[in-house]
Design a protein around this motif. Structure first.
Motif, PDB file in Angstrom:
ATOM      1  N   ARG A 129      -5.813   0.626 -12.167  1.00 33.52           N
ATOM      2  CA  ARG A 129      -6.592   0.848 -10.949  1.00 33.52           C
ATOM      3  C   ARG A 129      -5.705   1.425  -9.844  1.00 33.52           C
ATOM      4  O   ARG A 129      -6.119   2.327  -9.100  1.00 33.52           O
ATOM      5  CB  ARG A 129      -7.219  -0.471 -10.476  1.00 33.52           C
ATOM      6  N   LEU A 130      -4.496   0.943  -9.739  1.00 30.90           N
ATOM      7  CA  LEU A 130      -3.601   1.423  -8.688  1.00 30.90           C
ATOM      8  C   LEU A 130      -3.074   2.817  -8.984  1.00 30.90           C
ATOM      9  O   LEU A 130      -2.835   3.600  -8.064  1.00 30.90           O
ATOM     10  CB  LEU A 130      -2.447   0.442  -8.504  1.00 30.90           C
TER      11      LEU A 130
ATOM     12  N   LEU B 247       0.814  -1.217   0.000  1.00 30.37           N
ATOM     13  CA  LEU B 247       0.000   0.000   0.000  1.00 30.37           C
ATOM     14  C   LEU B 247       0.848   1.269   0.000  1.00 30.37           C
ATOM     15  O   LEU B 247       0.448   2.292  -0.541  1.00 30.37           O
ATOM     16  CB  LEU B 247      -0.930   0.010   1.217  1.00 30.37           C
TER      17      LEU B 247
ATOM     18  N   ARG C  58      -4.309  -4.094  -5.145  1.00 30.34           N
ATOM     19  CA  ARG C  58      -2.981  -4.462  -4.645  1.00 30.34           C
ATOM     20  C   ARG C  58      -2.847  -5.983  -4.564  1.00 30.34           C
ATOM     21  O   ARG C  58      -1.826  -6.564  -4.929  1.00 30.34           O
ATOM     22  CB  ARG C  58      -2.738  -3.844  -3.264  1.00 30.34           C
TER      23      ARG C  58
ATOM     24  N   VAL D 174       3.312   5.246  -6.521  1.00 28.15           N
ATOM     25  CA  VAL D 174       2.721   4.889  -7.805  1.00 28.15           C
ATOM     26  C   VAL D 174       3.779   4.671  -8.894  1.00 28.15           C
ATOM     27  O   VAL D 174       3.702   3.674  -9.638  1.00 28.15           O
ATOM     28  CB  VAL D 174       1.691   5.956  -8.247  1.00 28.15           C
TER      29      VAL D 174
ATOM     30  N   THR E 116       5.196   1.359  -8.238  1.00 28.79           N
ATOM     31  CA  THR E 116       4.146   0.360  -8.456  1.00 28.79           C
ATOM     32  C   THR E 116       4.073  -0.006  -9.936  1.00 28.79           C
ATOM     33  O   THR E 116       4.030  -1.191 -10.302  1.00 28.79           O
ATOM     34  CB  THR E 116       2.780   0.909  -7.999  1.00 28.79           C
TER      35      THR E 116
ATOM     36  N   ALA F 112      -4.850   5.057 -10.354  1.00 23.73           N
ATOM     37  CA  ALA F 112      -5.982   5.920 -10.005  1.00 23.73           C
ATOM     38  C   ALA F 112      -6.221   5.964  -8.508  1.00 23.73           C
ATOM     39  O   ALA F 112      -6.617   6.995  -7.960  1.00 23.73           O
ATOM     40  CB  ALA F 112      -7.246   5.436 -10.721  1.00 23.73           C
ATOM     41  N   ASP F 113      -5.999   4.844  -7.821  1.00 24.97           N
ATOM     42  CA  ASP F 113      -6.241   4.767  -6.380  1.00 24.97           C
ATOM     43  C   ASP F 113      -5.209   3.838  -5.747  1.00 24.97           C
ATOM     44  O   ASP F 113      -5.433   2.621  -5.649  1.00 24.97           O
ATOM     45  CB  ASP F 113      -7.651   4.252  -6.097  1.00 24.97           C
ATOM     46  N   PRO F 114      -4.069   4.380  -5.313  1.00 24.62           N
ATOM     47  CA  PRO F 114      -3.000   3.541  -4.761  1.00 24.62           C
ATOM     48  C   PRO F 114      -3.401   2.763  -3.513  1.00 24.62           C
ATOM     49  O   PRO F 114      -2.722   1.795  -3.152  1.00 24.62           O
ATOM     50  CB  PRO F 114      -1.892   4.555  -4.438  1.00 24.62           C
ATOM     51  N   LYS F 115      -4.485   3.139  -2.850  1.00 28.32           N
ATOM     52  CA  LYS F 115      -4.909   2.471  -1.622  1.00 28.32           C
ATOM     53  C   LYS F 115      -5.947   1.376  -1.871  1.00 28.32           C
ATOM     54  O   LYS F 115      -6.507   0.815  -0.918  1.00 28.32           O
ATOM     55  CB  LYS F 115      -5.485   3.497  -0.637  1.00 28.32           C
ATOM     56  N   ASP F 116      -6.201   1.062  -3.124  1.00 24.85           N
ATOM     57  CA  ASP F 116      -7.166   0.022  -3.472  1.00 24.85           C
ATOM     58  C   ASP F 116      -6.570  -1.341  -3.096  1.00 24.85           C
ATOM     59  O   ASP F 116      -5.750  -1.906  -3.827  1.00 24.85           O
ATOM     60  CB  ASP F 116      -7.463   0.092  -4.970  1.00 24.85           C
TER      61      ASP F 116
END
Length: 381
Positions: free
Chosen positions: A224-225, A176, A235, A180, A183, A227-231
């Motif tokens: 997806r990550l 998490l 993850r 990005v 990632t 756009a939203d790294p906390k998804d």
């Protein structure tokens, strides 16, 4: 074994992975996959292996998480060694082995990305001690018997069952905090493992299945990550994809892509994941005429007719570097790098020459859209 060059694209039916002549070797590894497993499962994995004094190794960036794992091990922790470095310089491996011996450790826990797990493997290679891997990136190194060491500006790699982690603890929560940019490049690095495994001389139907699923899952998770790294669900899916792609790498021989990256990293100091991200579309475009089966699998996984172009577009759309120039390579380095790549023989579906390697590196240096056909990627063999 039938070469991919003997198969026409029309011979490859939808979803047909079967090849009539292959070998596949599996290695013993236990996988624990769940959120929170780094702290809750690692002590149990150590106990299953009968280990009572484990050295925890990590890099500086991952020291906080590694310390939590060390604390969870309690009296079974023999210390924390936070000196993992990219490409595993041999002097770092020497120091880590000395620390292991001084601590009287009977095993090692590597917490972090490829650098930490690479250092853990170096310890296992030198000492024979069992390794537990707790990955926090998508490098996939935890699923392979491949080790690497850099000395005097050259990266050496090899395969030895002793470096294969005995247990792998996948904890999506550990990723998490992965920025990005890392990632994305770590995820594309994983894709490269699956891509090369598809056209390796020791490819097999099982590798094809894992590669297609891994590529599809990673390509869906990365946007997806971004756009939203906390998804956490994304993850988890990315970590699952990295597991599959890493398993492909562990079961198959590396080719041109990995050799280019090893030279660029070990000799010219380029960053690991970023280099894999830049090189992948161009190395695949170069090999494309000889790998119709691999391309058919990848077209299904990515839902595209232009696989090299789709990989190039994905990286750029998610903000990853697209050129070796961005990573600090000098144009004058291209020729000596190509000469070094061509001077060390290894398996690849097309003959590797200095001219061919130079063409791939020049294309990657410029960073433009990869060309699957045309004079730049003409057969130089």
């Amino acid at each position: 074994m039938t070469s991919q060059g003997d198969i026409s694209e029309g011979d490859i039916s939808q979803g047909d992975f079967f090849q009539g002549d292959f070998s596949y070797e599996t290695r013993p590894v236990r996988v624990v996959f769940r959120p929170g497993a780094a702290v809750t499962a690692t002590p149990g994995e150590a106990a299953r292996l009968g280990r009572r004094r484990l050295l925890v190794v990590c890099g500086r960036r991952g020291e906080r998480v590694a310390r939590a794992v060390a604390d969870a091990l309690g009296d079974s922790c023999a210390g924390l060694h936070a000196e993992a470095r990219m490409h595993v310089p041999v002097e770092n491996a020497d120091r880590a082995v000395a620390v292991v011996r001084a601590a009287g450790a009977d095993g090692c826990v590597a917490v972090g990305g490829g650098s930490a797990i690479g250092l853990g493997k170096a310890i296992a290679l030198r000492t024979g001690l069992p390794l537990i891997a707790v990955p926090s990136t998508y490098s996939g190194s935890e699923m392979t018997p491949v080790w690497g060491l850099t000395e005097h500006g050259a990266k050496r790699t090899g395969r030895d069952p002793v470096v294969q982690p005995r247990s792998v603890v996948y904890d999506p929560r550990l990723t998490l905090s992965l920025p990005v940019p890392l990632t994305v490049t770590s995820g594309v690095n994983a894709l490269a493992h699956a891509v090369e495994a598809l056209y390796a001389p020791d490819a097999s139907p099982l590798v094809s299945v894992m590669a297609e699923q891994g590529v599809r899952a990673m390509a869906e998770a990365l946007p997806r990550l971004a756009a939203d790294p906390k998804d956490l669900d994304a993850r988890g899916r990315a970590l699952y994809a990295a597991w599959l792609c890493g398993t492909c790498l562990g079961a198959a021989t590396m080719g041109l892509h990995h050799k280019l990256c090893h030279v660029l990293g070990g000799t010219f100091g380029l960053p690991h994941a970023e280099t894999h991200t830049v090189i992948l579309p161009y190395a695949l475009a170069h090999n494309a005429p000889a790998v119709p089966h691999a391309l058919a699998v990848l077209r299904r996984a990515l839902d595209t007719d232009d696989v090299p172009g789709a990989l190039w577009e994905l990286s750029g759309r998610l903000g990853a570097p697209r050129s070796l120039a961005e990573l600090g390579l000098k144009e004058s380095d291209v020729t000596p790098a190509a000469d070094r790549v061509a001077g060390e023989p290894y398996a690849n579906p097309r003959p590797v020459t200095a001219e061919g390697a130079r063409a791939v590196l020049l294309a990657a240096y410029g960073g433009g859209p990869p060309e699957s056909t045309g004079p730049r990627f003409a057969d130089t063999g």
